[in-house]
Design a protein around this motif. Structure first.
Motif, PDB file in Angstrom:
ATOM      1  N   ALA A 173      17.424 -14.487 -26.726  1.00  0.00           N
ATOM      2  CA  ALA A 173      17.655 -14.449 -25.278  1.00  0.00           C
ATOM      3  C   ALA A 173      19.009 -13.823 -24.948  1.00  0.00           C
ATOM      4  O   ALA A 173      20.037 -14.223 -25.486  1.00  0.00           O
ATOM      5  N   ASP A 174      18.982 -12.840 -24.045  1.00  0.00           N
ATOM      6  CA  ASP A 174      20.241 -12.294 -23.522  1.00  0.00           C
ATOM      7  C   ASP A 174      20.725 -13.113 -22.331  1.00  0.00           C
ATOM      8  O   ASP A 174      21.905 -13.161 -22.024  1.00  0.00           O
ATOM      9  N   VAL A 175      19.789 -13.705 -21.638  1.00  0.00           N
ATOM     10  CA  VAL A 175      20.101 -14.457 -20.417  1.00  0.00           C
ATOM     11  C   VAL A 175      19.413 -15.808 -20.485  1.00  0.00           C
ATOM     12  O   VAL A 175      18.296 -15.918 -21.002  1.00  0.00           O
ATOM     13  N   GLN A 176      20.089 -16.818 -19.964  1.00  0.00           N
ATOM     14  CA  GLN A 176      19.448 -18.139 -19.886  1.00  0.00           C
ATOM     15  C   GLN A 176      19.599 -18.725 -18.494  1.00  0.00           C
ATOM     16  O   GLN A 176      20.622 -18.547 -17.837  1.00  0.00           O
ATOM     17  N   GLY A 293      14.778 -18.662 -21.372  1.00  0.00           N
ATOM     18  CA  GLY A 293      15.534 -17.613 -22.042  1.00  0.00           C
ATOM     19  C   GLY A 293      14.777 -16.308 -21.916  1.00  0.00           C
ATOM     20  O   GLY A 293      13.549 -16.298 -21.963  1.00  0.00           O
ATOM     21  N   ALA A 294      15.516 -15.196 -21.726  1.00  0.00           N
ATOM     22  CA  ALA A 294      14.847 -13.902 -21.582  1.00  0.00           C
ATOM     23  C   ALA A 294      15.728 -12.795 -22.136  1.00  0.00           C
ATOM     24  O   ALA A 294      16.954 -12.909 -22.178  1.00  0.00           O
ATOM     25  N   THR A 295      15.058 -11.736 -22.528  1.00  0.00           N
ATOM     26  CA  THR A 295      15.798 -10.555 -22.969  1.00  0.00           C
ATOM     27  C   THR A 295      16.301  -9.803 -21.744  1.00  0.00           C
ATOM     28  O   THR A 295      15.861 -10.054 -20.621  1.00  0.00           O
ATOM     29  N   ARG A 296      17.189  -8.865 -21.960  1.00  0.00           N
ATOM     30  CA  ARG A 296      17.768  -8.059 -20.875  1.00  0.00           C
ATOM     31  C   ARG A 296      16.676  -7.344 -20.068  1.00  0.00           C
ATOM     32  O   ARG A 296      16.773  -7.192 -18.861  1.00  0.00           O
ATOM     33  N   ASP A 297      15.588  -6.946 -20.745  1.00  0.00           N
ATOM     34  CA  ASP A 297      14.516  -6.261 -20.012  1.00  0.00           C
ATOM     35  C   ASP A 297      13.484  -7.237 -19.429  1.00  0.00           C
ATOM     36  O   ASP A 297      12.410  -6.832 -19.002  1.00  0.00           O
ATOM     37  N   TYR A 372      17.115 -12.857 -10.397  1.00  0.00           N
ATOM     38  CA  TYR A 372      18.437 -12.489  -9.870  1.00  0.00           C
ATOM     39  C   TYR A 372      19.437 -12.256 -10.995  1.00  0.00           C
ATOM     40  O   TYR A 372      20.248 -11.325 -10.938  1.00  0.00           O
ATOM     41  N   ALA A 373      19.361 -13.117 -12.039  1.00  0.00           N
ATOM     42  CA  ALA A 373      20.293 -12.962 -13.162  1.00  0.00           C
ATOM     43  C   ALA A 373      20.093 -11.610 -13.847  1.00  0.00           C
ATOM     44  O   ALA A 373      21.042 -11.001 -14.341  1.00  0.00           O
ATOM     45  N   LEU A 374      18.842 -11.135 -13.859  1.00  0.00           N
ATOM     46  CA  LEU A 374      18.529  -9.869 -14.532  1.00  0.00           C
ATOM     47  C   LEU A 374      18.548  -8.684 -13.580  1.00  0.00           C
ATOM     48  O   LEU A 374      18.320  -7.545 -13.988  1.00  0.00           O
ATOM     49  N   GLU A 380       8.246  -7.948 -10.292  1.00  0.00           N
ATOM     50  CA  GLU A 380       8.346  -7.159 -11.521  1.00  0.00           C
ATOM     51  C   GLU A 380       8.595  -8.067 -12.732  1.00  0.00           C
ATOM     52  O   GLU A 380       7.983  -7.900 -13.794  1.00  0.00           O
ATOM     53  N   LEU A 381       9.470  -9.059 -12.571  1.00  0.00           N
ATOM     54  CA  LEU A 381       9.736  -9.992 -13.674  1.00  0.00           C
ATOM     55  C   LEU A 381       8.445 -10.699 -14.092  1.00  0.00           C
ATOM     56  O   LEU A 381       8.153 -10.853 -15.286  1.00  0.00           O
ATOM     57  N   ARG A 382       7.666 -11.091 -13.105  1.00  0.00           N
ATOM     58  CA  ARG A 382       6.409 -11.801 -13.421  1.00  0.00           C
ATOM     59  C   ARG A 382       5.420 -10.868 -14.117  1.00  0.00           C
ATOM     60  O   ARG A 382       4.714 -11.272 -15.039  1.00  0.00           O
ATOM     61  N   LEU A 383       5.383  -9.619 -13.677  1.00  0.00           N
ATOM     62  CA  LEU A 383       4.460  -8.669 -14.314  1.00  0.00           C
ATOM     63  C   LEU A 383       4.871  -8.387 -15.761  1.00  0.00           C
ATOM     64  O   LEU A 383       4.024  -8.184 -16.622  1.00  0.00           O
TER      65      LEU A 383
END
Ligand code: MOS
Length: 741
Positions: A173-176, A293-297, A372-374, A380-383
């Motif tokens: 994960a880049d972002v949490q 947790g998510a990657t930058r993309d 928002y964090a990304l 788009e995030l959901r897709l």
């Protein structure tokens, strides 16, 4: 042939309802009816030291008083009891069996009198003294007592899950996002308070009840009273609303039966509005911890969803909030848990989209925070995390139109006009916010039966013991039978809500249409097949010797598909066979398809909120829900379900909150004045769209059920819109104006 299924037909029971002809459980006109008033505790924990009924017994009109001093022996029941239905029964506290008080509002007796007023007056004369103990009213004060409940909830959803490897997930994960979300206690507020009328004839008990599940009430009464199931009949023909509170047979139903036996009269027991807050369950508050947790993309790498909710001292009810966190998005590493804490309150229960609605508030708020964090558009995030198959089981979806829901919704709602920056859209003194959230609800189905009987005049009676808590069940079942038999609606009558009729499951979990609708279709097909059999075997019939498969039903006739002129009416067939009527009964149940496909309905919820800059006042100006819910039987009643769900979601998001006085465990706002539900003035423009969806796997009708879906995700969409408007992330429902100012 014009199809009856799908048409926006007005309710077949509409005239009865608006003319007062519909008989709700408190309206049954019985001779010599006595009236019961329930006594309930005024302390939340302790023991009764004395109940003095002397003065009350001498009050005018009093027929009897039942307390623990003279109550019959009752049997406790539990999930584990053989022959009990698997869900919703609960482990009811046997009432009037001891002196222990577990919560404020616990039933401690019943006063029966000639009139309601006499019973109410006498109830004020009953003197109760208590040895009071300090109650647990705030779950945060006893967190060390939290425990993990059973491994699944009553509908079979797991309560503790783990897939993949979380360490790997967090490492990738880049972002949490790591936040807590809370939701408040909510109470069911059906327009009609619940009521039961009980009548004994010898050993036979009949109860007219406000119920979502007459078969269950019957089982619970028989088990609790220790009498044969065959000696109990439960009738519930009209229910003035219920959102899950009618799934269990609550103690007041048993009290009505005890009272009637005590005075040897038919007894009517109607709950007060205040008692509706303590007698029939509630949606428990939740404390949810969500970590994404998510990657930058924008690819999810880990989801952890932990839930904490209260239960009563004597029952275990779990608000299973994590279902959608497990399956909504394609994430390889997921863990979920539920813990319970016992507090001095009654047992919580199911309330419209139980679990899913409050759980999805947390999940879809967190997804918005992640977007928002990304710096990604929330859709788009959901897709980017769209689950092409069920990410937990790997099974294919029976059908899934969520992508279309996002696309159609975004277009219709004008999502592209949205400036992603918070606090960026403004008109005069009004901040404007747009928010989105996903919706998802399981497609359940249980075995069900129905009977169809045709009379020589060609009219048909169909029966099944399902209830109609008001979504329009009378109407949609009539449509299914009429279409299957090729009859106009006016020729078909559907009767329901009586344990003497063929067995049906609960009206709950959005499964009545899938379960009972399939049975009604099966019974109508069986009846049609029987009549056709008579014709095919009859040398005087134009249909003699034809292939069954070549015959269709239309306009009250059976005829050849390729030549409608060859055929005859049902009446002609019955008359020639010297029959006054013909009947068929059929059952329908789910099969292997449920092991082969993952079955859910989906949706995308879009909210526009307007917030007054100076006063913080909020209004949902516009709401659009787009749903993939399989086949829609009635476009009109379906619309009412969807906008009703949205309105419920507005209440959940902005208004509804049951407040307990923590010093004494009493509910402070057990009334319509102070427990706020949306009124007309709170509701802006509501729109719904059903995506055209054909699902050949879910059930013979292809329906997914729509009772709960409309509520799921609504609170999150509104909360996300509030953030977009103000830049304030409110993680505690309801979002009242003090939280945004
Ligand atoms: Mo619903 S909570 O299954 O009535």
């Amino acid at each position: 042939m014009s199809s009856i299924i799908g048409q926006p037909i007005s309710r077949v029971d509409g005239v009865l309802k608006v003319t007062g002809g519909a008989r709700y459980s408190s309206d049954i006109p019985l001779a010599n009816l006595a009236h019961a008033v329930v006594l309930h505790s005024t302390i939340a924990k302790g023991r009764i030291t004395q109940i003095n009924t002397t003065a009350a017994e001498q009050a005018p009109g009093v027929l009897g008083i039942v307390t623990h001093l003279n109550a019959p022996k009752l049997h406790s029941i539990s999930f584990a009891q053989p022959g009990q239905p698997p869900s919703a029964v609960g482990r009811s506290l046997p009432i009037l069996q001891d002196l222990v008080i577990h919560f404020s509002g616990q039933q401690i007796g019943v006063v029966i009198a000639e009139t309601l007023e006499q019973a109410e007056y006498a109830a004020t004369l009953v003197q109760v003294t208590y040895a009071e103990e300090s109650p647990i009213t705030n779950l945060h004060t006893v967190l060390e007592q939290a425990f993990y409940p059973d491994k699944t909830d009553a509908l079979g959803q797991p309560l503790e899950t783990k897939r993949g490897d979380l360490e790997t997930g967090w490492a990738a994960a880049d972002v949490q996002i790591d936040q807590s979300y809370t939701t408040s206690t909510n109470n069911h507020n059906p327009l009609a308070p619940f009521a039961s009328i009980a009548v004994w004839e010898g050993e036979k008990l009949t109860v007219y009840d406000a119920s979502q599940w007459v078969q269950n009430v019957r089982l619970v009464l028989a088990a609790t009273l220790g009498i044969a199931i065959s000696n109990v009949r439960v009738v519930s023909q009209f229910v003035g609303g219920a959102f899950g509170c009618g799934l269990r047979a609550w103690p007041h139903v048993t009290l009505a039966a005890i009272a009637a036996r005590h005075v040897h009269r038919a007894v009517k027991l109607v709950l007060t509005r205040q008692q509706m807050y303590t007698f029939v369950g509630y949606r428990p508050q939740t404390v949810q911890h969500l970590r994404l947790g998510a990657t930058r993309d924008g690819k999810l790498t880990a989801i952890v969803h932990d839930n904490l909710s209260p239960t009563s001292p004597f029952d275990e009810f779990v608000e299973s909030t994590t279902n959608n966190s497990r399956v909504l998005y394609a994430c390889p590493n997921v863990a979920t848990t539920h813990r319970l804490v016992r507090v001095n309150a009654g047992t919580p229960t199911y309330m419209r989209a139980p679990g899913e609605s409050v759980g999805t508030f947390a999940l879809e708020s967190a997804m918005d925070e992640l977007a928002y964090a990304l710096e990604l558009d929330p859709i788009e995030l959901r897709l980017r995390n769209y689950a092409e198959t069920n990410p937990e089981t790997g099974l294919p979806w029976s059908s899934k139109s969520l992508r279309q829901c996002y696309q159609i919704g975004a277009e219709r709602f004008g999502w592209s006009n949205r400036d992603q920056k918070p606090h960026s859209m403004r008109r005069g003194n009004t901040l404007i916010g747009l928010g989105v959230a996903s919706a998802m609800y399981p497609v359940y189905r249980l075995p069900a039966s129905a009977m169809a009987r045709i009379a020589v005049d060609g009219s048909v009676l169909v029966q099944s013991s399902v209830t109609d808590i008001s979504p329009g069940t009378y109407t949609v079942m009539t449509q299914v039978a009429a279409e299957t038999l090729g009859l106009p609606i006016s020729q078909v009558r559907f009767e329901l809500g009586d344990t003497d009729m063929p067995e049906a499951p609960l009206q709950g979990g959005s499964m009545a249409m899938a379960s009972v609708g399939s049975a009604v279709q099966a019974a109508a097909l069986a009846l049609r097949g029987k009549i056709l059999g008579l014709a095919i075997a009859d040398e005087h019939s134009p249909l003699q010797g034809v292939n069954k498969e070549d015959v269709i039903a239309m306009e009250g006739r059976l005829c050849l598909q390729h030549d409608h002129s060859i055929g005859e009416t049902y009446s002609e067939i019955l008359m020639r066979n010297q029959m006054t009527q013909l009947e068929a009964q059929s059952s329908s149940m789910p099969g292997e398809e449920r092991q082969q496909y993952s079955m859910y309905s989906f949706g995308a919820q879009f909210a526009q909120v307007h917030i007054d800059i100076d006063l913080g006042m909020m209004r949902v100006a516009r709401f659009l829900g787009v749903y993939g819910a399989g086949r829609i039987i009635n476009a009109k009643t379906a619309r009412s379900q969807m906008i009703g769900g949205i309105i419920g979601g507005v209440g959940q998001a902005l208004e509804e909150e049951t407040v307990m006085d923590e010093t004494n465990g009493r509910i402070i706002n057990a009334n319509f004045g102070e427990y706020h539900v949306p009124v007309q003035a709170d509701i802006g423009k509501l729109e719904h769209i059903f995506v055209d969806e054909h699902d050949p796997h879910v059930n013979p009708l292809g329906v997914k059920g729509i009772g709960e879906l409309g509520l799921v995700g609504v609170a999150a969409a509104i909360a996300n819109a509030v953030y977009h408007a103000t830049g304030k992330r409110v993680r505690n429902l309801p979002i009242t104006l003090d939280k945004v100012l």
